[in-house]
Write an enzyme that holds these catalytic residues in place. Structure first.
Site, PDB file in Angstrom:
ATOM      1  CG  HIS A  70     -15.415   3.281 -10.137  1.00  0.00           C
ATOM      2  ND1 HIS A  70     -16.018   3.316  -8.901  1.00  0.00           N
ATOM      3  CD2 HIS A  70     -14.273   2.572  -9.974  1.00  0.00           C
ATOM      4  CE1 HIS A  70     -15.273   2.667  -8.022  1.00  0.00           C
ATOM      5  NE2 HIS A  70     -14.210   2.197  -8.647  1.00  0.00           N
ATOM      6  NE  ARG A 126      -8.810  -1.502  -9.734  1.00  0.00           N
ATOM      7  CZ  ARG A 126      -7.786  -0.795 -10.172  1.00  0.00           C
ATOM      8  NH1 ARG A 126      -6.969  -1.321 -11.065  1.00  0.00           N
ATOM      9  NH2 ARG A 126      -7.556   0.426  -9.728  1.00  0.00           N
ATOM     10  CE1 TYR A 183      -9.742  -6.273  -2.336  1.00  0.00           C
ATOM     11  CE2 TYR A 183     -10.934  -4.820  -3.797  1.00  0.00           C
ATOM     12  CZ  TYR A 183      -9.744  -5.303  -3.298  1.00  0.00           C
ATOM     13  OH  TYR A 183      -8.554  -4.807  -3.773  1.00  0.00           O
ATOM     14  NE  ARG A 194     -10.557   0.153   2.544  1.00  0.00           N
ATOM     15  CZ  ARG A 194     -10.686   0.085   1.222  1.00  0.00           C
ATOM     16  NH1 ARG A 194     -11.539  -0.761   0.687  1.00  0.00           N
ATOM     17  NH2 ARG A 194      -9.980   0.864   0.425  1.00  0.00           N
ATOM     18  CG  ASN A 246      -2.047  -0.960   1.169  1.00  0.00           C
ATOM     19  OD1 ASN A 246      -2.335  -1.532   0.126  1.00  0.00           O
ATOM     20  ND2 ASN A 246      -2.698  -1.176   2.297  1.00  0.00           N
ATOM     21  CG  HIS A 261     -14.466  -2.568  -2.240  1.00  0.00           C
ATOM     22  ND1 HIS A 261     -15.186  -2.757  -3.403  1.00  0.00           N
ATOM     23  CD2 HIS A 261     -13.470  -1.722  -2.568  1.00  0.00           C
ATOM     24  CE1 HIS A 261     -14.630  -2.071  -4.390  1.00  0.00           C
ATOM     25  NE2 HIS A 261     -13.589  -1.428  -3.907  1.00  0.00           N
TER      26      HIS A 261
END
Length: 755
Positions: free
Chosen positions: A474, A414, A507, A603, A89, A631
């Site tokens: 998205h 994705r 997720y 989160r 990260n 998520h």
């Protein structure tokens, strides 16, 4: 012992009781934690102090991730995984966010962030916090390395190798490593080579045995070679590893015969990986292929150097790479902490989380696996990873094989390299159906994979569309159009997460299936907007970015403010990954001042400062960090009634509350009307998240995140969802369940049973 919440009315009042935190705290605004929020001065509604810095809040989140590496409740190798994740990260944060700020600072940009800091000021604070984070990662690694050794997994230093080990490693080096290495002399005839992003290199000061003259050299360590080499068993049960750089150091005589080492040290660099996108390029794909090549030669942002590297070599490396003093970081420990994930071995299951197999929704089985029949009977929401992503794949595979299906439309942001979703779309096209795939090329670090998948789909007859040049797509949408009798019915899937079977096991996300005519018509309108750039004349139910998500959320916040002003119950529950947007934060501050009770589960990044007297007294913010990555996005408004309740306005969304999601992306905000799905999202998912104490942190007014004390009856949201079926997916299982694990207010149960 983890206990599920009581199956009586939800204990939402307990949320306020959790805010006293514990001894562990991480500051999100770059300062030292204060003793308590009561000592904080009042903050004016227009003051920059009302915001927490975005970048520092992200670093605080990554600190919470690292904290799980020290969490003794987790198995040892899972703690190592959290350490590796925190390092990965941080690498991405440096390569993208820090790189952007450095670019602004070098260009002389002095525009202040929402919290009032210039790019240069932010970089100073970021460097301070990230240096502390890196030092903590090294300390945690030393502690975990010792614990792993005690548990039978050892990373050996060269002086701990036996003669047999050295003989085996010599053969291993010559067979597998030597052919892949390229030793490089550094002199006027051999200029300093290009080192790729995240490249790990051994720098050497060598001396000729014959005449005593010296030379500098580099040995780049190929990223394609495993960094941790597993040694053969040595008569015991211990699993033993040696670092590849240790093996290279032992084998330098084979790379540089006739020379000996006078000094050495490793370095690792991080480059700017942001893509400069040519908005006016005629060919979007070609533009991105060119930009990807440029990315590999980005400016050096961070140069980590081993502390025992001689000063002469340090100066050479920094100078040749163009790294200034602010970019050079000398470390006492292992470089590239993200690589530690290679030590996570399958043959020690006792050191891993117990395997978890996601449930397949019982309601789909009740209809013989017919997704369309199950959806026709009633809307269904699938809660990943507790429920299998296979239902999403099955929905599209059924569409591909069903002769009654005439069209399939799909967004792809994705997905995996060998995507079952892409395979289903190709099968549908080959079966003669009209198939449209809306592919987003600008999914960071997945651009190459998306270009490859787009070309394979086009070859099969799928109509591939790349969307807007100035907006990322998205939204997570599937639309299936099917002939039924003498009519046509559409089925829609709305998701909060990506169509990615691997991340769907990690997720927590929501997949909502419906054939509601208004929602499916809106889905079709949104696809037309993405493919034809035609703004929908109207939407019946769906809100979408960049046009109506922001105004819809602001409308519902204002409605709660108006309700509070009239004396009616007013409340807002939020769940998201990031809360950054200044306009919406200010709207939540107004709501708090009006008396609206607001609970947020965030989160990661949170720029809202809760609990400030006179500004955000009525707002609490918590974060859940655990086995699964939170998520899903859920937005709930009380609508004149106490929460949770049947009258609440409930939405799921692909969008976080960030300006980019609201203004610069195509996103969806989906209302939930079906009573069972409504109860699942609100009374089950949101309530359990608010009740979690085992993996929760609370954000305080002073900017510090403090871990919640587990309490007398610890609650783990992840454990709860792993052991309790979801409401809308239970089907006939609902009638036979004992009810011991069902978290529903009694006032909701009758309505659910009638649905």
């Amino acid at each position: 012992m983890v206990t599920a919440p009581d199956d009586t009315a939800p204990r939402v009042g307990a949320v306020e009781d959790l805010a006293d935190g514990s001894a562990v705290s991480h500051r999100a605004d770059g300062g030292r934690p204060m003793a308590g929020s009561s000592h904080l001065p009042a903050i004016a509604p227009e003051s920059p102090d009302r915001f927490i810095n975005r970048e520092l809040s992200w670093l605080a989140f990554n600190d919470r991730v690292l904290d799980e590496a020290e969490n003794a409740r987790h198995p040892l190798l899972e703690r190592l995984r959290f350490l590796s994740i925190s390092a990965s990260n941080l690498d991405e944060f440096i390569s993208v966010r820090v790189a952007g700020l450095m670019g602004q600072a070098k260009a002389g940009v002095t525009t202040a962030s929402a919290d009032g800091r210039t790019p240069a000021q932010q970089l100073v604070a970021i460097t301070h916090d990230s240096d502390l984070l890196v030092a903590r990662q090294q300390r945690v690694w030393r502690e975990l390395r010792a614990l792993l050794g005690e548990a039978g997994i050892a990373v050996l230093d060269p002086d701990a190798l036996t003669d047999d080990d050295r003989a085996w490693l010599d053969d291993y080096f010559m067979e597998r490593i030597f052919p892949a290495l390229t030793p490089l002399a550094i002199d006027p005839a051999h200029p300093f080579p290009f080192i790729p992003n995240m490249g790990l290199v051994l720098a050497l000061l060598l001396v000729h045995d014959e005449d005593g003259s010296s030379m500098n050299a580099l040995v780049p360590i190929p990223a394609q070679v495993e960094r941790f080499i597993r040694l053969p068993p040595a008569g015991g049960e211990t699993i033993r590893f040696v670092l590849i750089e240790s093996l290279i150091r032992l084998s330098l005589h084979r790379l540089f015969p006739g020379l000996h080492v006078a000094g050495d040290g490793e370095f690792r660099l991080i480059r700017d990986t942001d893509v400069e996108f040519e908005e006016e390029a005629e060919d979007l794909v070609r533009s991105y292929e060119t930009a990807l090549k440029r990315r590999r030669r980005g400016v050096v942002i961070n140069l980590a150097i081993e502390d025992d590297m001689p000063e002469e070599l340090r100066s050479l490396v920094a100078s040749e790479l163009g790294a200034g003093p602010d970019q050079v970081h000398v470390l006492d420990g292992i470089l590239g902490v993200a690589d530690l994930k290679q030590l996570i071995v399958d043959d020690r299951p006792d050191l891993l989380f117990p395997p978890y197999t996601p449930r397949f929704p019982e309601r789909i089985r009740d209809f013989g696996g017919d997704c369309f029949a199950a959806i026709r009977a009633k809307d269904i929401i699938v809660h990943h990873p507790f429920e299998s992503f296979d239902v999403v794949v099955q929905f599209l595979r059924q569409a591909a094989a069903d002769p009654s299906v005439i069209a399939v439309k799909q967004t792809l942001y994705r997905t995996s390299r060998d995507s079952p979703i892409v395979k289903a779309l190709i099968e549908a096209a080959e079966a003669g159906k009209s198939v449209t795939a809306m592919v987003e090329l600008r999914a960071r670090f997945d651009e190459e994979a998306n270009i490859r998948l787009a070309r394979s789909m086009e070859a099969a007859g799928v109509q591939v569309v790349f969307g807007f040049t100035d907006l990322k797509t998205h939204a997570k949408l599937s639309l299936v159009v099917r002939r039924e009798g003498g009519a046509v019915r559409s089925y829609a899937h709305f998701g909060t997460g990506n169509y990615h079977p691997i991340t769907a096991r990690i997720y927590t996300d929501l997949s909502f299936f419906t054939c509601d005519p208004a929602l499916t018509r809106d889905s079709a309108r949104l696809f037309n907007y993405m493919t034809g750039y035609a703004t929908p004349e109207k939407m019946e139910e769906l809100a979408f970015s960049p046009l109506t998500t922001r105004e819809t959320l602001l409308h519902h916040i204002q409605h709660e403010i108006d309700l509070a002003a009239s004396g009616a119950p007013a409340g807002i529950w939020l769940k998201m990954n990031s809360l950054v947007d200044e306009t919406l934060i200010d709207a939540l501050y107004r709501a708090s001042r009006a008396g609206v009770k607001i609970h947020a589960v965030v989160r990661g990044i949170c720029c809202l400062r809760p609990g400030v007297p006179g500004l955000s007294d009525n707002i609490s913010v918590k974060s859940i960090v655990g086995r699964f990555l939170e998520h899903s996005r859920i937005y709930v408004f009380g609508n004149g009634h106490k929460l949770p309740g049947a009258h609440a306005k409930v939405f799921i969304s692909s969008a976080d509350l960030m300006a980019r999601n609201l203004d610069w992306r195509v996103e969806t905000l989906v209302p939930i009307h079906n009573p069972t799905v409504h109860a699942q999202v609100l009374d089950q998912i949101m309530v359990v998240n608010l009740q979690d104490t085992l993996q929760s942190w609370h954000l305080h007014a002073d900017g510090a995140w403090r871990r919640v004390q587990p309490g007398r009856k610890p609650v783990s949201a992840h454990e709860y969802f792993m052991t309790n079926p979801s409401l809308s997916g239970r089907g006939s299982a609902l009638h036979g369940a004992s009810g011991s694990g069902v978290l529903l207010a009694h006032r909701r149960q009758d309505r659910v049973n009638q649905d």
